[in-house]
Design an enzyme around this catalytic site. Sequence first.
Site, PDB file in Angstrom:
ATOM      1  N   ALA A  13       6.958  -4.119   6.416  1.00  0.00           N
ATOM      2  CA  ALA A  13       5.667  -3.966   7.096  1.00  0.00           C
ATOM      3  C   ALA A  13       5.016  -5.310   7.395  1.00  0.00           C
ATOM      4  O   ALA A  13       4.055  -5.367   8.161  1.00  0.00           O
ATOM      5  CB  ALA A  13       4.724  -3.110   6.248  1.00  0.00           C
ATOM      6  N   LYS A  15       4.470  -7.620   4.574  1.00  0.00           N
ATOM      7  CA  LYS A  15       3.740  -8.012   3.360  1.00  0.00           C
ATOM      8  C   LYS A  15       3.853  -9.504   3.069  1.00  0.00           C
ATOM      9  O   LYS A  15       2.854 -10.156   2.768  1.00  0.00           O
ATOM     10  CB  LYS A  15       4.266  -7.247   2.143  1.00  0.00           C
ATOM     11  CG  LYS A  15       3.903  -5.784   2.074  1.00  0.00           C
ATOM     12  CD  LYS A  15       4.265  -5.184   0.732  1.00  0.00           C
ATOM     13  CE  LYS A  15       5.708  -5.435   0.322  1.00  0.00           C
ATOM     14  NZ  LYS A  15       6.690  -4.904   1.279  1.00  0.00           N
ATOM     15  N   THR A  16       5.065 -10.032   3.121  1.00  0.00           N
ATOM     16  CA  THR A  16       5.250 -11.439   2.766  1.00  0.00           C
ATOM     17  C   THR A  16       4.578 -12.350   3.781  1.00  0.00           C
ATOM     18  O   THR A  16       3.983 -13.374   3.412  1.00  0.00           O
ATOM     19  CB  THR A  16       6.740 -11.782   2.663  1.00  0.00           C
ATOM     20  OG1 THR A  16       7.333 -10.939   1.670  1.00  0.00           O
ATOM     21  CG2 THR A  16       6.946 -13.234   2.266  1.00  0.00           C
ATOM     22  N   LYS A  37       5.644 -12.614  -6.878  1.00  0.00           N
ATOM     23  CA  LYS A  37       6.455 -11.442  -6.545  1.00  0.00           C
ATOM     24  C   LYS A  37       7.277 -11.141  -7.797  1.00  0.00           C
ATOM     25  O   LYS A  37       8.405 -11.619  -7.940  1.00  0.00           O
ATOM     26  CB  LYS A  37       7.344 -11.712  -5.338  1.00  0.00           C
ATOM     27  CG  LYS A  37       8.009 -10.440  -4.796  1.00  0.00           C
ATOM     28  CD  LYS A  37       8.751 -10.713  -3.507  1.00  0.00           C
ATOM     29  CE  LYS A  37       9.422  -9.443  -2.981  1.00  0.00           C
ATOM     30  NZ  LYS A  37       8.446  -8.436  -2.505  1.00  0.00           N
ATOM     31  N   GLU A 117       2.499  -9.714  -4.768  1.00  0.00           N
ATOM     32  CA  GLU A 117       3.146  -8.882  -3.751  1.00  0.00           C
ATOM     33  C   GLU A 117       4.063  -7.858  -4.411  1.00  0.00           C
ATOM     34  O   GLU A 117       4.932  -8.207  -5.215  1.00  0.00           O
ATOM     35  CB  GLU A 117       3.953  -9.743  -2.785  1.00  0.00           C
ATOM     36  CG  GLU A 117       4.612  -8.939  -1.677  1.00  0.00           C
ATOM     37  CD  GLU A 117       5.498  -9.784  -0.793  1.00  0.00           C
ATOM     38  OE1 GLU A 117       6.518  -9.261  -0.302  1.00  0.00           O
ATOM     39  OE2 GLU A 117       5.184 -10.966  -0.591  1.00  0.00           O
ATOM     40  N   ALA A 119       6.722  -4.383  -3.876  1.00  0.00           N
ATOM     41  CA  ALA A 119       7.978  -4.198  -3.140  1.00  0.00           C
ATOM     42  C   ALA A 119       7.860  -2.922  -2.320  1.00  0.00           C
ATOM     43  O   ALA A 119       7.466  -1.876  -2.861  1.00  0.00           O
ATOM     44  CB  ALA A 119       9.163  -4.105  -4.095  1.00  0.00           C
ATOM     45  N   GLY A 120       8.176  -3.003  -1.031  1.00  0.00           N
ATOM     46  CA  GLY A 120       8.080  -1.815  -0.198  1.00  0.00           C
ATOM     47  C   GLY A 120       6.656  -1.297  -0.145  1.00  0.00           C
ATOM     48  O   GLY A 120       5.705  -2.054   0.033  1.00  0.00           O
TER      49      GLY A 120
END
Length: 229
Positions: A13, A15-16, A37, A117, A119-120
């Site tokens: 999407a 995020k990073t 992360k 952050e 995941a997914g």
Amino acid sequence: MNVWFVTGTDTDAGKTLVTSALLYAARQQQLSTLGLKPVASGSEQTSDGLRNDDALALQRQSVPSVDYATVNTITFAPAIAPHLAAIETGQPLKASAITHLLRKTFTQTPRDFTLIEGAGGWRVPLNAQEDFADLAIALKLPVILVVGLKLGCLNHARLTAEAIRADGLHLAGWAGSVVDPAFAADSTRFEANIAHLKTRLAAHCLGIIPHLDAPEAATAAPYLSLEPL
């Protein structure tokens, strides 16, 4: 505690990109920064060990600098769901263990602006009983939602926002990232979709990142604002 949890409407999407861009923007305001992360799958073996590209991007925006293990403590090579990677490698994931490590990091590496952050998306599993959402819940963190702007994102974004609030957490803001250029091709329809999200998500919009030829923190940061946080 100036810490936020970043989740997304889906895998890929943005995020990073959003997380690293927000960290970059904070750096421009002379704030100390830290991007974390805690769990990453899809990593490459290097001379220094397994390294994940997303975690490396967050490490680059963490100032003063930190070692890789601070940013990413649990790393898996297979590019699959983390709970499956954990099973295959015999390294079970537990929310309590991860949140313990995160609390230690907050104490040992205090910063003006810290982003974690996930995941997914919000309900990506850690194990058979726990999700990544349980990390944010245990730490009682405000959440930033990254909406991958593509066909279907209105439903994904609204359901995710509802789930965050149902879990008792504050949706501090959301940012959009155009992951499908075709979705933004018709400006009138695109603006109508953004207007719908601004109304129905009922949270601050931190900005909308267009589809970038060079999606880097420095090129994405001008499209975002830290002020609502």
